[in-house]
Design an enzyme around this catalytic site. Sequence first.
Site, short mmCIF file in Angstrom:
data_model
loop_
_atom_site.label_atom_id
_atom_site.label_comp_id
_atom_site.label_asym_id
_atom_site.label_seq_id
_atom_site.Cartn_x
_atom_site.Cartn_y
_atom_site.Cartn_z
N GLU A 146 0.84 -1.20 0.00
CA GLU A 146 0.00 0.00 0.00
C GLU A 146 0.88 1.25 0.00
O GLU A 146 1.98 1.23 0.56
CB GLU A 146 -0.89 0.01 1.24
CG GLU A 146 -1.87 -1.13 1.27
CD GLU A 146 -2.85 -0.97 2.41
OE1 GLU A 146 -3.96 -0.47 2.17
OE2 GLU A 146 -2.49 -1.33 3.54
N HIS A 189 -6.11 -11.53 5.53
CA HIS A 189 -6.15 -11.55 4.07
C HIS A 189 -5.10 -12.50 3.46
O HIS A 189 -5.42 -13.36 2.66
CB HIS A 189 -5.89 -10.15 3.50
CG HIS A 189 -6.81 -9.09 4.05
ND1 HIS A 189 -8.12 -9.34 4.35
CD2 HIS A 189 -6.61 -7.77 4.33
CE1 HIS A 189 -8.69 -8.23 4.80
NE2 HIS A 189 -7.79 -7.26 4.81
N ARG A 238 0.81 0.68 -4.87
CA ARG A 238 -0.32 -0.08 -4.33
C ARG A 238 -0.56 -1.25 -5.27
O ARG A 238 -0.85 -1.06 -6.47
CB ARG A 238 -1.55 0.82 -4.30
CG ARG A 238 -2.76 0.12 -3.75
CD ARG A 238 -3.96 1.02 -3.76
NE ARG A 238 -5.09 0.38 -3.10
CZ ARG A 238 -6.32 0.83 -3.13
NH1 ARG A 238 -6.60 1.96 -3.78
NH2 ARG A 238 -7.28 0.19 -2.52
#
Length: 797
Positions: free
Chosen positions: A248, A272, A370
């Site tokens: 990110e 995740h 990202r």
Amino acid sequence: MKHPGFWKMLTVAVCMALLGCLQAQEHQGHVSIILLGATGDLAKKYLWQGLFQLYLDEAGKGHSFSFHGSALTTTEKGQEFMAKVLESLSCPKDVALPRCAELKDQFQQLSQYRHLKTSEDYLALNKDIEARVQREGLWEAGRIFYFSVPPFAYADIARNINSSCRPGPGAWLRVVLEKPFGHDLLSAQQLATELGSFFQEEEMYRVDHYLGKQAVAQILPFRDQNRKFLDGLWNRHHVERVEIIMKETVDAEGRTSFYEKYGVIRDILQNHLTEILTLVAMELPHNVSSWEAVLLHKLQAFQALRGLQKGSAVLGQYQAYSKQVRRELQKPDSFHSLTPTFAGILAHMDNLRWEGVPFILMSGKALDERVGYVRILFKNRAYCAQSEKHWVTDQSQCLPCQIIFYIGHGELGSPAVLVSRNLFRPSLPSKSWKEVEGQPGLRLFGRPLSDYYVYSPVREQDAYSILISHIFHRRKGSFITTENLLASWVFWTPLLDSLVHEVPRIYPGGAENGHLLDFEFSGNQLSFSQQQLEQLVPGPGSVPKPSDFQVLRAKYRESPLISAWPEELIAKLANDIEATAVQAVRRFGKFHLALSGGSSPIDLFQQLAMGHYGFPWAHTHLWLVDERCVPLWDPESNFQGLQAHLLQHVRVPYYNIHPMPVHLHQRLCAEEDQGAQTYAEEISALVTNSSFDLVLLGMGPDGHTASLFPQSPTGLDGEQLVVLTKSPFRPYDRMSLSLPLINRARKVAVLVMGRMKREITTLVSRVGYEPKKWPISGVLPASGQLVWYMDYEAFLG
Ligand code: BG6
């Protein structure tokens, strides 16, 4: 007389009519969706749009809906907020503008804000839903409560729903929960138990929104539909490594009160990335659409995950983080956070499919781009005799072979599945995935895009819209069950505990990070590739590095003492053991080594396993100093520790491995089974004069060594070589070498590590020969050598 087929046809017709009735009834079902936390960020960004999408997809199919937004704000403010959000909703591209306006209008009519706090509020909601269903001549199909609220609010809401707002018999209840689901194993268990007292497992839908990402949701179907190619490839013989990555550019500003408590491992990796890992690694069920089968295989994958050690992780923190925490959480200027905002992890699976394949998990804030992806890089064993210019892209076996599930963003800008052309042409569901031409000039993972078959979704959909639809259709496979959640925390909690005091590497953020966060692995260990020569800013704790110190040589209880920082100490001990082994094999043709269990030697075992290629394992006999009376496969068994950290990595002949016979005739350490005598006989038969070349001991905080405990005279003197003893700690029953046998050894090394040993180290340094009180004080090899290995924490405090 009727035709014989008549009755059959009649039966079919009646059944069809009945089914029709049932379906029609199903179609009339009314569904109420209550969004708790309706004015929050998540609701604003994704959930209202997801609910609208559900309405677009389902409203024409006979169900009726009502949507209730609720929050703690006043009705007036809530309504105002909702009006704004509902106004901003959009339709997919294929819906014409006037139709979209009409649908939006309908959705707005069906949506209302309500204040929900007390049990009376929930009762009132219940009454309203029932009244509406009656008034409109509907029947209630079910209710969905979407908890988009912080977990501390869960219990109250759950209690209120359970007591005052459950739908009547025949209608279903679904509650949707958003992470964080706990902070570690214990808190996750507590939360799960609490929720379990209000809801059935069947009613709970724990969201991991990455399971709604199109590329992630495609992993199992892809593996399933391409079995004929993948069956032979998806294993340790062909896979070089797996990378599961989520980078990110944003940082944690504005969220530090959450982030300080969680950090990147809990925020991203525990959920995740772990979910993705299990989808890649699990054995593929025959029926990938059976969520029960998928769950079972997922849980098996968790079982196969090797426990992580401190050295399995590298941690970083972007430079501005501590300052943001100080500002947002009103901390003093002296405050430096240790919360990692970047983590790289090296995981391994101990099963036949994946043994030895590195799984790299990585995520961080304030990075250069990202992007999210899973990359399966295959080994390449081919050699191409012609020069590169003659390689035809889709034929050459010399180009890298990879499969990538591209989750989104990055250079591609959208989800995709990429397969190297030299692997195979994949099959993807043509209704939802289409083959696309890559942008010319674009390169991914070291190759031009033209090297890959590239597929992307026909219609790009947001993860939340997909998950909301799955909740509605009861597709439980896209959600995290309690078992699944706890299995993940079982895996992560020990690592998190071990990293509590770990100082993360500070990185500037963005493109300036350069190569600072690059890392590499060797064996089980991960480390940053670049040595950090200087701190960019004074780090949270400028801890001296082990190499800043010399190994200290001194005396302890009149015997040589080697003291150092843990890493150096272990390295020194491992070298000394290897030297002793080499010498013994040179002189006698074999090396008899007796090893202790417990936690201190684990690092030593790993060091021996990974870094000592010259060790004469083929001529080494391994014996146990002591054993707990549990089956050898029990995690508590000392042999199990030896197996996990050493034996499985080195090549010791089977007949040279001598576990203690604690499990005979299907019982544990029964006197009648004479396990201790049997072991003693084995030693006498194989070890000349019963004199081990090296015995590795530890020292307990109470002064015990091997399984010889204070106040228990067994094994301190006499003829017996091996004894059954009692421990004050579980498991109570033990088998142990006796002191007389230990003292026959040519060399005894005692390894003592950690602050917890500080007190006993001081005490034992002052006492004489008093094995009844402190069995360790009885370790005095008759003609051998005793050496103490202590780390600074144990020795200096
Ligand atoms: C959330 C994390 O689960 O996922 C956030 O709490 C993170 O810290 C977010 O930013 C990333 O999700 P996405 O869908 O933007 O990749």
